[in-house]
Design an enzyme around this catalytic site. Sequence first.
Site, short mmCIF file in Angstrom:
data_model
loop_
_atom_site.label_atom_id
_atom_site.label_comp_id
_atom_site.label_asym_id
_atom_site.label_seq_id
_atom_site.Cartn_x
_atom_site.Cartn_y
_atom_site.Cartn_z
N ARG A 150 58.87 51.42 41.61
CA ARG A 150 59.57 50.20 41.61
C ARG A 150 60.17 50.12 39.52
O ARG A 150 61.26 50.57 39.83
CB ARG A 150 58.45 49.04 41.40
CG ARG A 150 59.71 47.74 41.26
CD ARG A 150 59.99 47.38 40.03
NE ARG A 150 58.54 46.52 39.04
CZ ARG A 150 58.24 46.20 37.51
NH1 ARG A 150 59.76 46.11 37.30
NH2 ARG A 150 57.64 46.42 36.88
N ASP A 151 58.81 50.54 38.85
CA ASP A 151 60.11 50.42 37.34
C ASP A 151 60.58 51.57 36.95
O ASP A 151 62.04 51.84 36.58
CB ASP A 151 58.88 50.19 36.52
CG ASP A 151 59.68 49.32 35.26
OD1 ASP A 151 60.43 48.82 35.26
OD2 ASP A 151 59.22 49.86 34.10
N HIS A 174 51.91 49.09 28.53
CA HIS A 174 52.75 49.63 29.39
C HIS A 174 53.63 50.07 28.69
O HIS A 174 54.60 49.00 28.23
CB HIS A 174 53.61 48.09 30.60
CG HIS A 174 54.81 48.64 31.63
ND1 HIS A 174 54.89 48.60 32.67
CD2 HIS A 174 56.10 49.33 31.42
CE1 HIS A 174 55.57 48.94 33.02
NE2 HIS A 174 56.77 48.60 32.00
N HIS A 204 56.76 52.41 26.60
CA HIS A 204 57.93 53.63 27.17
C HIS A 204 57.51 54.37 26.05
O HIS A 204 57.29 54.12 24.29
CB HIS A 204 59.00 52.24 27.53
CG HIS A 204 59.49 51.93 28.22
ND1 HIS A 204 60.77 51.83 28.98
CD2 HIS A 204 58.97 51.40 28.88
CE1 HIS A 204 59.98 50.56 30.39
NE2 HIS A 204 59.11 50.63 30.74
N CYS A 249 65.14 50.73 30.65
CA CYS A 249 65.68 49.58 30.52
C CYS A 249 67.05 48.49 30.16
O CYS A 249 67.58 49.67 29.32
CB CYS A 249 64.86 48.90 29.63
SG CYS A 249 64.98 47.30 29.55
N ASN A 279 59.23 55.16 31.60
CA ASN A 279 58.57 54.45 31.64
C ASN A 279 57.46 55.87 29.95
O ASN A 279 57.18 57.20 30.40
CB ASN A 279 57.38 55.01 32.55
CG ASN A 279 57.95 52.82 32.71
OD1 ASN A 279 57.22 52.35 32.50
ND2 ASN A 279 59.18 53.07 33.80
#
Length: 306
Positions: free
Chosen positions: A15-16, A208, A210, A241, A250
């Site tokens: 997903r991300d 979470h 990055h 992002c 990430n």
Amino acid sequence: MPLPTEVRLFEMAPRDGLQNEPGPIVPTAIKIELIERLARCGIRHIEAASFVSPKWVPQMGDADAVMRGITRAPGVVYSALTPNLRGLEGALATGVEEVAVFAAASERFSQKNINCSIAESLTRFEPVLERAQASGIRVRGYVSCVLGCPYEGEIAPHQVASVAKALSQMGCYEVSLGDTVGVGTPLAAKHMLEAVSRAVPMKHLAAHFHDTYGQAIANLYAVLEEGLSVIDAAVGGLGGCPYAKGAAGNVATEDVLYLLEGLGIHTGIDLDEVVDTAFWITQALGRTPNSKVAKAKGAGKLNATQ
């Protein structure tokens, strides 16, 4: 505080990791195989899709097909991001086991990202939480920009704590704290977590981070020292992002696993299988993994065959 003896790793790549992938749409079959490969590595929590408008996130336009297409392994939780009631209904129709909502700790980021204030975003989530809870589905919450914002700069820890507390009180079983821009440093991460853990118990928090400035692993070690035991990561360091210029992906799952193994912390995940998966998915995307561990282990395997 002693380091945790076990860490639950939450895999974000499907997903991300893929949602901001530039260029052609990643084929549904590739997404499904990625999810199934990750499960075979021993990963037990995978965010598989995002039920959002394909107009805004084209890469996630096949969320329904992905969720219906995966062969679900026993003991693995497959979750989906559902930022509104329509997305939740779509996810529920596929038999989703867990969903997630997201808010920001930065007012300007919230406006740029979802065109509303933080307070308005939280209000929008209320019917999502109510419907999910009525269906027996757990909800996870994300807070963006916990260590910095591309528009506001430094974010005060109390702002992060306020949003995290609101999500927890709404019914989110866990709140993931996102360094969306990847600007955090270990001391800032500690201070932020100290503030948040006074509002939400540590056992209900996740990190979470990055890796824009190469600090993600150092930041994770810092929060592990504080007692945090849930980490979000993406195989191959996938992600980014679109609202934060220069924001890298990430933190890589394989880099996190190498750290945890070195600390003697149990995960139940096969590092070598994760590295193989990192090379497989990045090759499918036309590049190589961003992570140091994948590159080092990949070079070692190559030299061993020469």
